[in-house]
Design an enzyme around this catalytic site. Sequence first.
Site, short mmCIF file in Angstrom:
data_model
loop_
_atom_site.label_atom_id
_atom_site.label_comp_id
_atom_site.label_asym_id
_atom_site.label_seq_id
_atom_site.Cartn_x
_atom_site.Cartn_y
_atom_site.Cartn_z
N GLY A 132 -28.32 90.26 28.43
CA GLY A 132 -26.97 90.07 28.76
C GLY A 132 -26.34 90.80 27.51
N GLU A 133 -24.86 90.51 28.00
CA GLU A 133 -23.69 91.20 27.21
C GLU A 133 -23.59 90.04 26.11
OE1 GLU A 133 -20.78 94.00 29.34
OE2 GLU A 133 -20.31 91.94 29.67
N ILE A 134 -23.12 90.58 24.96
CA ILE A 134 -22.60 89.82 23.79
C ILE A 134 -21.27 89.88 23.54
CG2 ILE A 134 -24.83 88.97 22.67
CD1 ILE A 134 -24.29 91.23 20.86
N ASN A 173 -23.70 84.84 25.76
CA ASN A 173 -23.73 86.11 26.35
C ASN A 173 -23.53 85.86 27.76
OD1 ASN A 173 -26.26 84.91 26.98
ND2 ASN A 173 -27.62 86.84 26.22
#
EC number: 5.1.3.24
Length: 388
Positions: free
Chosen positions: A241-243, A223
């Site tokens: 967080g972003e994946i 991420n």
Amino acid sequence: MFSLIRAKRLAIGIAALAWSTGAVMASEHWPDLPVGIKNGAAARIGNMAYVGLGSAGTDFYALDLNNPSKGWVKRANFIGPATNGAAMAAAGGKIFAFSGNGKATPDAKSPIIFDTAYVYDPGSDGWSKLDTQTPVGLSGAKAVGLADGRIAIFGGYNKELFDKYLADVGAIDKDKEPEAYRNLVDSYMGMKPEAYRWNDEVLVYDPAGNNWGSLGANPFLPNCDPAMATMGEGDFLLVSGEIKPGLRTPEAKLVKIRDGAAHWQKVSDLPPLSGSEPQEGVAGAYAGKAGDDVLVAGGANFKGAQANAAAGKWFAHDGLAKSWRDDVYAFDGKDWKVAGKLPRGLAYGAAFDAPGGLLVVGGEDRDGKARKEVFLLKWDGKALSVEN
């Protein structure tokens, strides 16, 4: 952060603001940043805090934490192109900045992810470009100095895919070719997380040898823009967080670096906010130790993205409004709880461990504005308060 005209006082007595060391400083009036800074980078050496890049362009500033009345002092400008989302850490008395994204030249048609690395020497107040390239794109990654003088780096966007997508987007006039533009965006944003090929190695850079290595693979989905807190020597908590673009994860992982390898352990997810509002996860949140606990505050997400992804709609944030969160969570090493609220929704700033709480610096508000203010989230293990 509060938009305050008056000077702000953090009434914390004589205490230590600990990023990586425990420097002592007296309670003082804390100056605002000279300019609002979001998507920038920060590091600390001894008593000196350094913040810059991002929305500040190539500006770089320093604050003496033992004498904050001197205010933020302009340091030498970053010598590379203006950079967002660089990974930055201190090692051996110097500051290292890796990758990030931006336009290689002012007249470039589209941004790229940089594969460059730079070092700042506080003694000479100068930047140098390192004779190396990052092995992969590291925009959105987290960097941290290790006890042996090396720097570990987690996550990072894939340079090849990111560069191509932005070049393709920049080549289409979306007003004249709306269907082609939409098809391109749908195609890129509709991929599953694994297809983005984000960095899934724990990379390590050795300043002494100017070389790169790996501490092993991340067993989870990699991420970008997670919150990170140092738990102890070689122990780091990576939160959310972003994946993939627009989709966050509520997961938190403890990483222990031992004997030349990174050992991963999943811990409790960020908790749901209520029975009716599931946890979306956040990107660009603030995090750090507050006493025996870890605080995670703010960040940004898209409400409804998790449900879309669960239904197989991988352009998960399509049509959803971005939300800048004001939620604050506390983690006791086992479980999370909702600790309170920020004064406003904020994301993509800097956070540093402080006596009794978490020092929040800069960031982006719900209007997309880069903030200048600094305040302390004070936490006694039971109640959250804001000192500004």
